[in-house]
Design a protein around this motif. Sequence first.
Motif, mmCIF file in Angstrom:
data_model
loop_
_atom_site.group_PDB
_atom_site.id
_atom_site.type_symbol
_atom_site.label_atom_id
_atom_site.label_comp_id
_atom_site.label_asym_id
_atom_site.label_seq_id
_atom_site.Cartn_x
_atom_site.Cartn_y
_atom_site.Cartn_z
ATOM 1 N N UNK A 1 -49.528 -18.184 -87.002
ATOM 2 C CA UNK A 1 -50.607 -17.332 -86.507
ATOM 3 C C UNK A 1 -51.452 -18.051 -85.468
ATOM 4 N N UNK A 2 -51.725 -19.322 -85.702
ATOM 5 C CA UNK A 2 -52.497 -20.109 -84.743
ATOM 6 C C UNK A 2 -51.734 -20.289 -83.437
ATOM 7 N N UNK B 1 -63.058 -17.514 -91.619
ATOM 8 C CA UNK B 1 -63.904 -17.172 -90.473
ATOM 9 C C UNK B 1 -63.032 -16.811 -89.269
ATOM 10 N N UNK B 2 -61.999 -17.627 -89.023
ATOM 11 C CA UNK B 2 -61.101 -17.368 -87.888
ATOM 12 C C UNK B 2 -60.453 -15.997 -88.025
ATOM 13 N N UNK B 3 -60.043 -15.636 -89.230
ATOM 14 C CA UNK B 3 -59.389 -14.344 -89.470
ATOM 15 C C UNK B 3 -60.299 -13.186 -89.071
ATOM 16 N N UNK C 1 -60.593 -21.828 -82.185
ATOM 17 C CA UNK C 1 -61.223 -23.123 -82.473
ATOM 18 C C UNK C 1 -61.539 -23.251 -83.959
ATOM 19 N N UNK C 2 -61.947 -22.149 -84.590
ATOM 20 C CA UNK C 2 -62.192 -22.165 -86.039
ATOM 21 C C UNK C 2 -60.896 -22.453 -86.792
ATOM 22 N N UNK C 3 -59.807 -21.812 -86.350
ATOM 23 C CA UNK C 3 -58.539 -22.048 -87.033
ATOM 24 C C UNK C 3 -58.022 -23.454 -86.757
ATOM 25 N N UNK D 1 -53.233 -11.909 -86.588
ATOM 26 C CA UNK D 1 -53.975 -11.879 -87.848
ATOM 27 C C UNK D 1 -53.189 -11.211 -88.980
ATOM 28 N N UNK D 2 -52.169 -10.401 -88.664
ATOM 29 C CA UNK D 2 -51.280 -9.901 -89.721
ATOM 30 C C UNK D 2 -50.455 -11.050 -90.295
#
Length: 418
Positions: free
Chosen positions: A88-89, A13-15, A59-61, A116-117
């Motif tokens: 990434x985060x 979802x975060x992605x 927040x999802x990540x 996101x890559x």
Amino acid sequence: MNLNSLSSTFLLIAFFVYIAAFLFFVLSIIGRRWSNRNPEEHTKSWGKFAFIVSVIGFLCQLTYFFTRWYDGGRIPTANMYEFMTFLGMMIMLAFIIVYLIYRTPALGIFALPVGFIIIAYASVFPSEIQPLIPALQSYWLKIHVTTAAAGEAFFAIGFAGGLMYLLRAIDFKGTTKQNKREQRGIEFTIFVVLVLVCFIGSVFTFHGFGYESTFSKEVTIVRDGVQTVETEEEMYVLPPIVKPHGTEIVKLQPFLGMTKPLFEAPSWMKGGNAGRQLNTMIWSILLGIILYGLIRLIARKPLGAAMSPLLKDMDSEDLDEISYRAIAIGYPVFTLGALIFAMIWAQEAWGRFWGWDPKEVWALITWLFYAVFLHLRLSKGWQGKKSAWLAVIGFLVVMFTLVGVNLIISGLHSYAGV
């Protein structure tokens, strides 16, 4: 749904939320030409909305990170999958911090793709929660890895700021030797990013479709003074343009009429998976060339020249400041995490502070590079293009340290490149 599946769902979802935020940032810049509102008001409102979406993705990540930590009973930074998702985060956190300082929507267009890559790159590696090897069973895992990643995250934002500055400041219509050199430098930088995207995309796609080719060879192993001959296999997830040196085909899935490798890796390429790494590099470059060519065909001009108008309303001094400040924040954090804490942990784990392991060497090279950057910036007055080029090159060094060293050069840190 078990906790591990829930954790993976939040990461996915975060992605996609990050990608949506990126598109909203793009809309905040290019959409103002079609908007009935004042262009500055359009950029501000859409930029604010895109930033809120970015925070939701973060927040999802963060939920992914802590649910995986709880499920695995340890901080999830122990292998390449976990470290790259954590990096990434941290890039997203660094972006949020820098954005709150400068409120520059265009930064999201360049910073979010880096985040996101990196997360997409993590998907190339096995995602199962694995038990820690003895060398990682230490509280220093939390301290060393998290601070090193945080420092590298700010370097990523510095890279984004530097690239934005160059796109804003370079004269893409100029015909002097310096203009041409700068234009080629920008195109090469964009090409390298596209090669990385193609590497991630190709491995992910072929692996998703279950592609597999296997090669084997007999090797002599000496254990306790006794020689034995064993069969060593090497598995490809990309169609084999090049096969490992001295191996026989065990299994080869045809692809586009390719029923055998085109050639064999040279004999001087030693080490495990050398042939596979060369094959992956060839595929990444070939696909990068194709992707670059297609985008050039659509844009009908060099990509740097096509992107430059997005930043025409930006103050180049602000972009220069963003790049410098991000690196200035990241450098002391990286110093603590990648050098000081790493050496203390190395003493505990291996009985020495320094051993010239490839990862240690490249961490030192990275640290020295940014030390030179700050010295030239503060003492020699290197600002503008010179500073921006160093910020861009520095992050390419960081990426080689993360990707090249873990996957190509063997060493004590090779456990990270499973």
